[in-house]
Motif scaffolding. Structure first.
Motif, mmCIF file in Angstrom:
data_model
loop_
_atom_site.group_PDB
_atom_site.id
_atom_site.type_symbol
_atom_site.label_atom_id
_atom_site.label_comp_id
_atom_site.label_asym_id
_atom_site.label_seq_id
_atom_site.Cartn_x
_atom_site.Cartn_y
_atom_site.Cartn_z
ATOM 1 N N ASN A 80 0.809 -1.229 0.000
ATOM 2 C CA ASN A 80 0.000 0.000 0.000
ATOM 3 C C ASN A 80 0.837 1.271 0.000
ATOM 4 O O ASN A 80 0.350 2.331 -0.374
ATOM 5 C CB ASN A 80 -1.030 0.005 1.150
ATOM 6 C CG ASN A 80 -0.410 0.068 2.530
ATOM 7 O OD1 ASN A 80 0.736 -0.333 2.739
ATOM 8 N ND2 ASN A 80 -1.177 0.550 3.488
ATOM 9 N N THR A 81 2.084 1.164 0.391
ATOM 10 C CA THR A 81 2.981 2.325 0.350
ATOM 11 C C THR A 81 3.820 2.346 -0.919
ATOM 12 O O THR A 81 4.644 3.238 -1.102
ATOM 13 C CB THR A 81 3.967 2.286 1.519
ATOM 14 O OG1 THR A 81 4.660 1.011 1.467
ATOM 15 C CG2 THR A 81 3.260 2.421 2.852
ATOM 16 N N GLY A 82 3.646 1.348 -1.787
ATOM 17 C CA GLY A 82 4.512 1.224 -2.959
ATOM 18 C C GLY A 82 5.838 0.551 -2.615
ATOM 19 O O GLY A 82 6.685 0.357 -3.477
ATOM 20 N N ASN A 83 6.008 0.181 -1.330
ATOM 21 C CA ASN A 83 7.277 -0.368 -0.849
ATOM 22 C C ASN A 83 6.968 -1.513 0.111
ATOM 23 O O ASN A 83 6.351 -1.304 1.162
ATOM 24 C CB ASN A 83 8.050 0.759 -0.139
ATOM 25 C CG ASN A 83 9.376 0.300 0.438
ATOM 26 O OD1 ASN A 83 9.588 -0.882 0.729
ATOM 27 N ND2 ASN A 83 10.278 1.251 0.633
ATOM 28 N N ALA A 84 7.392 -2.719 -0.245
ATOM 29 C CA ALA A 84 7.020 -3.895 0.566
ATOM 30 C C ALA A 84 7.491 -3.771 2.016
ATOM 31 O O ALA A 84 6.858 -4.284 2.932
ATOM 32 C CB ALA A 84 7.588 -5.162 -0.077
ATOM 33 N N GLU A 85 8.587 -3.045 2.237
ATOM 34 C CA GLU A 85 9.141 -2.971 3.600
ATOM 35 C C GLU A 85 8.313 -2.123 4.547
ATOM 36 O O GLU A 85 8.338 -2.334 5.759
ATOM 37 C CB GLU A 85 10.575 -2.438 3.550
ATOM 38 C CG GLU A 85 11.520 -3.441 2.909
ATOM 39 C CD GLU A 85 12.959 -2.964 2.907
ATOM 40 O OE1 GLU A 85 13.251 -1.955 3.573
ATOM 41 O OE2 GLU A 85 13.782 -3.613 2.233
ATOM 42 N N THR A 86 7.610 -1.137 3.993
ATOM 43 C CA THR A 86 6.847 -0.242 4.864
ATOM 44 C C THR A 86 5.338 -0.467 4.742
ATOM 45 O O THR A 86 4.553 0.247 5.361
ATOM 46 C CB THR A 86 7.133 1.240 4.510
ATOM 47 O OG1 THR A 86 6.798 1.454 3.124
ATOM 48 C CG2 THR A 86 8.595 1.578 4.718
ATOM 49 N N ALA A 87 4.950 -1.458 3.946
ATOM 50 C CA ALA A 87 3.526 -1.647 3.672
ATOM 51 C C ALA A 87 2.807 -2.307 4.842
ATOM 52 O O ALA A 87 3.387 -3.099 5.576
ATOM 53 C CB ALA A 87 3.349 -2.502 2.420
ATOM 54 N N ALA A 88 1.512 -1.975 4.986
ATOM 55 C CA ALA A 88 0.669 -2.677 5.951
ATOM 56 C C ALA A 88 0.367 -4.068 5.406
ATOM 57 O O ALA A 88 0.206 -4.236 4.196
ATOM 58 C CB ALA A 88 -0.632 -1.914 6.166
ATOM 59 N N PRO A 89 0.288 -5.075 6.278
ATOM 60 C CA PRO A 89 -0.092 -6.406 5.799
ATOM 61 C C PRO A 89 -1.522 -6.389 5.273
ATOM 62 O O PRO A 89 -2.342 -5.593 5.726
ATOM 63 C CB PRO A 89 0.003 -7.277 7.050
ATOM 64 C CG PRO A 89 -0.134 -6.336 8.192
ATOM 65 C CD PRO A 89 0.426 -5.021 7.732
ATOM 66 N N ARG A 90 -1.813 -7.259 4.328
ATOM 67 C CA ARG A 90 -3.182 -7.338 3.808
ATOM 68 C C ARG A 90 -3.971 -8.357 4.611
ATOM 69 O O ARG A 90 -3.656 -9.536 4.583
ATOM 70 C CB ARG A 90 -3.163 -7.743 2.341
ATOM 71 C CG ARG A 90 -2.695 -6.607 1.494
ATOM 72 C CD ARG A 90 -3.384 -6.598 0.161
ATOM 73 N NE ARG A 90 -2.968 -5.408 -0.555
ATOM 74 C CZ ARG A 90 -3.185 -5.208 -1.844
ATOM 75 N NH1 ARG A 90 -3.812 -6.119 -2.545
ATOM 76 N NH2 ARG A 90 -2.798 -4.104 -2.428
#
Lengths: 116, 116
Positions: free
Chosen positions: A103-113
């Motif tokens: 959701n941030t465009g970046n897997a490292e900072t993204a919220a889990p789905r």
């Protein structure tokens, strides 16, 4: 093969900026999310970003200008376009993105789905 | 890069079962449509079929049983599944299908896609 009641799905959680997957469509996740305050500037290099406001108001800041959406309004951020969603008061959205898109465009900072 | 007001788009026409394209998303058309009465039984072999009811009620008949949706409810007919949409009273829908998909599943009997 079930009817998805978006308001009912939204009633099951309260956190902001934490999309919940409610269904799938052609390799995309259908998600509902509650938002309030400012998200982070980001972009998705490989996908457009679909927003439909269900409740409240959402501003999508972009480098070339902002748009503001109310209930029943859709905006598609084209892929590669930097944007920052902002909501002064809590707003509820339907989002559509390819399954697995951070959701941030970046897997490292993204919220889990999470699925509801 | 414009906000799409779905009700405003729906106010520009009155025919039934004639989807209007209001935007694009990842190779898909976003469409609004007014429906009333019974459509035809059909299926799409290559795509799921996304329905969101904006106004009124829609029944989607399928060989294994029917579903009925009201405002704020979504149903995705999986690809290959035969279905027949029916609305006793006029209903307004948001549809999402890959650009160019014939609405009857058959290019020869499909309504043309008009843009509003």
């Amino acid at each position: 093969m079930k009817v998805i009641n978006l308001a009912e799905k939204l009633s099951t959680f309260s956190g902001h900026w934490q999309p919940r997957v409610v269904g799938q469509f052609n390799g995309h996740d259908l998600m509902v999310v509650k938002v309030k305050g400012e998200f982070v500037w980001h972009k998705h290099d490989d996908t457009d970003d679909f927003f439909l406001v269900l409740h409240g108001r959402l501003t999508i800041r972009m480098r070339d200008g902002d748009v503001t959406l109310g209930p029943g309004e859709v905006f598609v951020v084209p892929k590669g376009v930097e944007h920052c969603p902002v909501a002064e008061e809590e707003a509820h959205l339907l989002l559509i993105e390819p399954s697995g898109t951070p959701n941030t465009g970046n897997a490292e900072t993204a919220a889990p789905r999470r699925v509801v």
